[in-house]
Design a protein around this motif. Structure first.
Motif: not given
Ligand code: GLA
Length: 768
Positions: A244-246, A498-505, A547-553, A565-570
């Motif tokens: 549900g995320e790249s 910073k718009w985060d998304m920290n888990r997959p679906l 954008n951000c997703s547990s770092g770069g998810a 810009q997108i947060w590359c990695s934790d």
């Protein structure tokens, strides 16, 4: 005659605007061939047989004529069905169908499959008509490349399956300034009955027999986008996400390159998906040694019900051809994304140097702690404070409160506005963290609306980081959450989110969808993310969104359309970042790579690298800090103004210049080196990182790239404080002036530096 006048008319329309014909699209009615030209490549398709199959003819270096339809091999056995209908199957299973479909005898990877109300799955598309026009239409609800009428041209080919009354419009756009082709497909149900799409990929790439390697970007949390290259053997090579995320694991990207292709030479075909949800990239070498690759929304967990006259728009797929190895592919993607995908006020501006409190405090902060950081940071030249996770509800750890987007005034005494005003008074801007798509089971929101979480009735949904995903495909849920975010942003002078998304679906189920539409949830979810972010940047056009997703998810071209810009990695370790940033920069401009200097020992890998090196690596991205500036060693703190100076001195070049990879630590395991050259080629910056020192090596030769061979450049080692002290040792010929051709062919010698994890910046400036 007719075809000639048609071609002339299209060419004229380009010249009318006083441009060279760098890109063009023609249709030759005589041989029924479409020819798409980018500045250095051509893409040809042809219509064959009375039935009107659309075949792929050629993709590669630019051709100056279109008479190559023989490459479809329709004259060789098996003949087209028109002359050999008894052997239709052999034709279907070998013909290079441009947009292959399911169930009528093409057994390779295909792009389109359906389920009719009677349960049948076959589709067969044939040509109906086409249209060529200047410019490019928007893709409704989806991120996509764009361009003015003078900058790009579009071909739309209408195909149909008359049995299903299903129409497919294949769109292809070419651009005047880059060797990229953007393609997508719109499917329309013209029948009286609903039809369910069970697979709707965005396109295929057909290549002739050859020895190819497959390149993908593989990773995991804290080690995103490592370049992986492997031979394409008989059978399939595929990567995908169904999260549900790249995803951290596989970038929605695949390149096929000649086995002999290098960084600078050889043919490379790159495919990149402008989408942020489930994806599939699959390349198959078939029984005839020919290759077909497909790209699109991962078909498992996907179905889409189309009522009569409804349509489905696939996300966009970018194809790039380079005959200059990986470098050429990189340049084509960078140009496309900078000029035709990224948007907004911040795109070409220097971003404020930020300091983020995540690694500084985690959840343990209050307004005083943040102000202490801000005071110290502003005195050192840092320009924005970003308050990360933990400021809302009773969020004292990652176990609770997602969804309760009210400021925690026990932590931030006096409220958010007071804190923001105080930070502003220090001359700093203020930014804030959200994770809008999530809900904690321990939250007021969940207690009030347990059905808002994505879940299957009767099955306890799996928790990840102790949280569920909100079903934002439901407009009332998306509206509620959007308002929560917007209300906070309206309440104070907030410059950055910073718009985060920290888990997959997982546990895909929506209380709002009928049984025959549950397969739509994942795509509907992604569309809802896009809608919410579009709304956000429309209401707050000055906002800098990261954008951000547990770092770069969720580092993908889809998100890039909304945030520059997108947060590359934790993983903020400078050495781990070398591979992450090399892989990221293979496709993305440096201007969008979120990169910060953090404290040591590094919180992820425990490594201690010099502060200077951490700065050099972060300078290749957006640049900022992720540490408690009040508690780091004094020597490090004292180095910050110098790094700030380097940022201001070089960020225009880094952000807007051309990026070149000179050496890869991932390959040689000893050192890394990259270069950025200004577009007018008057200036360049080389970053050299010696990861491991080796004995008995005095210096290492590095050949530069991208300079003007005729121009003369002064070569200087930059000092760590940005003062450009010409006496600083580090390379030969330090302080000399040499021709670009010399610097590219003979190169420079980088002196061996004592120790590991050390680096140097080399600055080149054109002299008259
Ligand atoms: C994610 C992000 C981090 C940080 C935390 C907060 O992991 O990648 O940068 O914002 O969430 O919970």
């Amino acid at each position: 005659m007719l075809s000639l006048s048609l071609i002339l008319c299209v060419c004229r329309s380009v010249k009318r605007f006083g441009m060279e014909v760098k890109m063009n699209i023609t249709y030759n009615q005589e041989n029924r061939v479409f020819k798409l030209d980018t500045p250095n490549s051509s893409y040809l398709m042809g219509i064959v047989d009375k039935e009107g199959f659309l075949g792929h003819i050629y993709y590669g270096k630019r051709l100056e004529e279109d008479g190559v339809a023989y490459l479809m091999r329709t004259q060789e056995a098996p003949f087209v069905p028109e002359v050999n209908d008894r052997e239709r199957g052999s034709f279907m299973d070998s013909f290079p169908m441009e947009y292959p479909t399911h169930g009528t005898g093409d057994y390779r990877q295909d792009c389109l499959s359906v389920r009719t109300k009677d349960g049948y799955n076959a589709v067969q598309l044939t040509y109906v008509s086409h249209q060529i026009y200047d410019g490019k239409k928007k893709l409704e609800g989806l991120p996509a490349t764009f361009g003015e009428e003078t900058e790009c041209k579009t071909l739309e080919i209408r195909m149909e399956d008359p049995i299903l009354s299903l129409e497919a419009v294949l769109s292809y756009s070419v651009f005047a300034d880059t060797d990229a082709i953007a393609g997508s497909v719109r499917i329309i149900n013209h029948s009286q009955e609903p039809v369910w799409l069970t697979k709707a990929l965005s396109g295929a790439l057909n290549l002739d027999e050859g020895a190819y390697d497959v390149i993908t970007l593989h990773g995991g949390w804290a080690r995103e986008r490592h370049i992986v290259r492997r031979p394409l053997e008989a059978g399939m090579a595929a990567v995908y996400s169904r999260r549900g995320e790249s995803g951290h694991q596989e970038q929605p990207f695949m390149a096929l390159c000649e086995k002999t292709a290098t960084q600078e030479t050889g043919a490379v075909y790159g495919m990149h998906f402008v989408y942020s949800g489930n994806h599939l990239e699959a390349a198959e070498k078939n029984q005839f040694f020919r290759v077909r690759a497909v790209m699109g929304i991962y078909p498992e967990d996907f179905s889409w019900k189309l009522l009569p006259e409804e349509s489905f728009q696939t996300p966009e797929m970018i194809r790039v051809f380079s005959c200059e190895g990986l470098d050429g592919m990189t340049r084509a993607f960078h140009t496309l994304y900078r000029n035709h995908l990224m948007r907004g006020k911040w795109l070409h501006r220097k971003r404020p140097i930020l300091i983020n409190n995540w690694e500084a405090t985690y959840f343990d902060f209050d307004e005083q702690k943040l102000l202490d950081i801000a005071k110290q940071a502003s005195a050192l030249g840092i320009e924005m404070l970003v308050m990360d996770d933990g400021w809302f509800g009773n969020r004292s750890s990652d176990n609770m409160a997602l969804g309760d987007w009210q400021v925690n005034e026990q932590k931030l005494k006096g409220g958010l506005k007071k804190l923001v005003d105080e930070v502003n008074a220090l001359g700093m801007q203020f930014g804030i963290w959200f994770e809008p798509e999530m809900i904690s089971p321990d939250s007021d929101l969940y207690r009030a609306h347990p059905d808002w979480a994505i879940q299957i009735p009767g099955r306890r949904a799996g928790l990840i980081r102790n949280q569920y995903v909100l079903d934002i495909s439901r407009p009332e849920v998306a509206d509620y959450i959007y308002e929560c975010v917007a209300k906070v942003l309206r309440s104070a002078n907030i410059a950055y989110v910073k718009w985060d998304m920290n888990r997959p679906l997982s546990d895909l189920g929506s209380a709002a969808l009928d049984a025959d539409r549950q397969g739509e949830l994942s795509h509907r979810y992604t569309l809802a993310v896009y809608r919410m972010q579009e709304r956000l940047i429309t209401e707050f056009p000055d906002l800098l969104l990261e954008n951000c997703s547990s770092g770069g998810a969720r580092f993908d071209p889809g998100m890039l359309y909304y945030s520059p810009q997108i947060w590359c990695s934790d993983d903020t370790d400078a050495i781990e970042r070398l591979a992450i940033q090399e892989g990221t920069a293979l496709l993305y401009p440096l201007s969008c790579m979120g990169a910060h200097v953090s404290d040591c020992p590094n919180h992820t890998v425990g490594r201690t690298a010099p502060f200077e090196t951490r700065g050099y690596v972060a300078l290749a991205g957006t640049f900022g800090y992720e540490l408690d500036v009040t508690r780091i060693p004094e020597a490090d703190r004292n180095s910050i103004p110098g790094q700030v100076r380097l940022y201001h001195k070089y960020n225009d070049l880094v952000r807007e210049g051309e990026y070149y990879r000179l050496a890869s630590y991932s390959e040689n395991r000893l050192y890394d080196c990259w270069e950025v050259v200004s577009s007018d080629k008057t200036e360049a910056l080389v970053t050299y990182i010696q990861v491991l020192n080796v004995p008995n090596r005095k210096s290492r030769r590095i050949c530069l790239k991208g300079l003007d061979p005729q121009k003369r450049y002064l070569v200087e080692v930059e000092s760590p404080d940005g003062e450009g002290d010409a006496k600083t040792a580090g390379c030969f010929p330090q302080g000399s002036v040499l021709l670009g051709s010399t610097l590219m062919n003979a190169g420079i010698l980088m002196e061996s530096i004592s120790g590991d994890y050390v680096g140097k910046l080399i600055h080149l400036t054109q002299v008259q």
